[in-house]
Design a protein around this motif. Structure first.
Motif, short mmCIF file in Angstrom:
data_model
loop_
_atom_site.label_atom_id
_atom_site.label_comp_id
_atom_site.label_asym_id
_atom_site.label_seq_id
_atom_site.Cartn_x
_atom_site.Cartn_y
_atom_site.Cartn_z
N UNK A 96 0.83 -1.20 0.00
CA UNK A 96 0.00 0.00 0.00
C UNK A 96 0.87 1.26 0.00
N UNK A 97 1.93 1.26 0.79
CA UNK A 97 2.84 2.41 0.80
C UNK A 97 3.45 2.63 -0.58
N UNK A 98 3.91 1.56 -1.22
CA UNK A 98 4.48 1.69 -2.56
C UNK A 98 3.43 2.19 -3.55
N UNK A 99 2.19 1.75 -3.38
CA UNK A 99 1.12 2.21 -4.26
C UNK A 99 0.92 3.71 -4.12
N UNK A 100 0.96 4.23 -2.90
CA UNK A 100 0.78 5.66 -2.71
C UNK A 100 1.98 6.46 -3.22
N UNK A 101 3.16 5.88 -3.11
CA UNK A 101 4.33 6.54 -3.71
C UNK A 101 4.13 6.65 -5.22
N UNK A 102 3.68 5.55 -5.85
CA UNK A 102 3.42 5.58 -7.28
C UNK A 102 2.30 6.54 -7.65
N UNK A 103 1.26 6.59 -6.82
CA UNK A 103 0.15 7.52 -7.08
C UNK A 103 0.62 8.96 -7.00
N UNK A 104 1.43 9.28 -6.00
CA UNK A 104 1.91 10.66 -5.86
C UNK A 104 2.79 11.05 -7.03
N UNK A 105 3.75 10.19 -7.38
CA UNK A 105 4.66 10.51 -8.48
C UNK A 105 3.91 10.59 -9.80
#
Length: 503
Positions: free
Chosen positions: A343-352
């Motif tokens: 989930x953390x990696x998903x939000x990093x990808x969403x932000x970028x």
């Protein structure tokens, strides 16, 4: 009380106890199964699995139609002006947003409806309810004098399709053993999510708006939006009949809404709701808004019939398709590496990804209705816009899968921390945690789906005169929200020393 279960598919179940059979008599209509033991390996292999698979197949079909009807306005709204309706961009985005709001609010009662009325019974009702938005849609678009407020009312009824997800997931959850729930629920969810992509791909063809990349030709004679509504009305009838004939109710699927709603007092319910707004809310909100975003920023309607620039009908379905396909992948990654990490990696990808979309949108020029030169300038930026946006969609799907993995793990971990291994208290605590997690999924799903209303509303931004400026501001806010969600995920579920770490 002892119950004798019928063979799978039989029409009735009988009770041997005639003195205390109130609940049984209340349920003795048709297609009820009271002896259901999915955790019993012998029962599952001999009886349970074929029944569960049959119910899963028809549940996917009904849920798929629900998602399609829920998002029917996402594409059709882009055709309303061409049909003679003088609606502003703000009005069109609001039409797209309203079904998402209603659908999110219906998810909690739809979750409990399965236990109260039976999964088969509620699938029949929920599929039949899809006739209201489809037939209402057909009537509205064939009358140019239909007022905008009536369009809003009819769009609101499309929210019935959004509630179908909650009842379908709750129903299938009861049919499968714990070891197989993930795969079954993943298939069920992906089948529903693909309804968004399919309506966005096929509606332009059905209504005569466009073909499919030259492989399928659009029908002739202009745009007829009512055709799509009538097709899905017929499919809703088919789903209703199929549920009547081939699905079952489980007498073991009993819920007590008042007890289960106690989970609203749990802080994790609201923390996960915030995160689910960022994942599923983004998926459904972007899916709803994407056709209008392409139409307003990359296409000019002249010369007719296809205009100049990027024709939204060719690309609008791609985002929903990518998000649907990556959802099971997110669950698989969560099984291997932990839901919170994924989930953390998903939000990093969403932000970028969102920052990249914003950087592209900031280079666009406001797209007037009759200036092909402006459309051509914006068209050059479309590959970047589409590519970055698909990254965002992929991350929403991964995040959807991983957050659904986190929710039962959070409640189970809390039960394990509070009890001693191998004790009856531990067994009872884990059982209670599973029930609470199921209720939490309904509440979190409802709150998260509100993002599908907020995102199109932010793009419309009636307080901003320039639609392009509203779009740019919306993407800036969304990117900041994903950063916040990433920080919350790390602080609550990954930080060393956190009570819910490593879920």
């Amino acid at each position: 009380m002892t119950l004798i279960a019928p063979p799978p598919g039989s029409d009735r179940t009988t009770a041997t106890d005639t003195t205390s059979g109130t609940a049984a008599r209340r349920r003795r209509t048709r297609r009820w199964i009271d002896d259901w033991r999915p955790e019993d390996e012998a029962f599952w292999a001999q009886t349970g699995q074929p029944v569960a698979r049959r119910n899963l197949a028809w549940s996917i079909f009904a849920e798929h139609l629900g998602f399609s009807v829920w998002l029917i306005w996402s594409v059709s709204s882009a055709y309303l002006v061409a049909m003679g309706f003088a609606f502003s961009p703000q009005q069109l985005f609001l039409l797209v947003a309203i079904p998402n709001l209603v659908g999110s609010l219906l998810r909690v009662p739809y979750t409990f409806a399965v236990g109260l009325f039976g999964g088969r019974n509620w699938t029949i009702v929920s599929a039949a309810l899809l006739l209201v938005p489809t037939l209402g849609f057909a009537a509205a678009v064939t009358n140019e004098s239909t007022p905008y407020w009536l369009f809003c009312v009819i769009a609101a009824t499309a929210g019935f399709g959004g509630g179908n997800f909650a009842s379908s997931m709750a129903n299938i959850n009861y049919f499968y053993p714990t070891a197989k729930k993930g795969a079954a629920l993943g298939l069920n969810a992906a089948g529903g999510n693909l309804g968004v992509a399919l309506i966005q791909l096929l509606l332009p063809v059905i209504v005569g708006g466009a073909g499919i990349f030259g492989l399928v030709q659009a029908s002739q004679g202009g745009i007829h939006l009512e055709r799509a509504a009538l097709v899905y009305a017929a499919l809703a009838v088919a789903a209703t009949v199929a549920a009547w004939l081939w699905m079952d109710n489980l007498g073991t699927a009993v819920v007590k809404p008042r007890e289960q709603l106690r989970i609203v007092r749990q802080p994790h319910t609201w923390v996960m709701s915030v995160l689910y707004i960022g994942t599923f809310g983004s998926f459904i909100g972007y899916s709803a808004a994407m056709p209008l975003l392409i139409r307003l920023n990359f296409w000019v309607p002249e010369p007719a019939p296809l205009g100049t620039g990027i024709y939204f009908a060719y690309y609008a379905f791609l985002g929903a398709a990518v998000g649907s396909v990556t959802r099971p992948f997110g669950g698989w990654l969560a099984d291997r590496f932990g839901g919170a990490r994924v989930t953390l990696l998903a939000f990093v990808g969403l932000a970028l990804g969102t920052f990249a979309v914003l950087a592209t949108v900031l280079q666009l020029t406001p797209n007037p209705t009759a200036d092909p030169m402006i459309a051509a300038q914006n068209q050059d930026l479309f590959p970047l816009f589409l590519g970055f946006f698909l990254v965002v969609f992929a991350c929403t799907g991964i995040g959807n899968g991983s957050t659904y993995k986190m929710i039962p793990a959070i409640w189970r971990r809390g039960a394990e921390r509070a009890t001693t291994p191998g004790t009856p208290e531990r067994t009872e605590a884990v059982r209670t945690a599973a029930q609470q997690a199921s209720a939490a999924l309904g509440v979190i799903g409802a709150v998260g789906a509100i993002g599908g209303f907020l995102i199109p509303l932010a793009f419309s931004a009636p307080w901003v005169d320039d639609p392009l400026a509203a779009t740019q501001g919306a993407f800036a806010v969304f990117a900041a929200y994903y950063v916040l969600c990433g920080v919350v995920t790390y602080a609550v579920y990954l930080r060393r020393g956190s009570a819910a770490a490593h879920v």
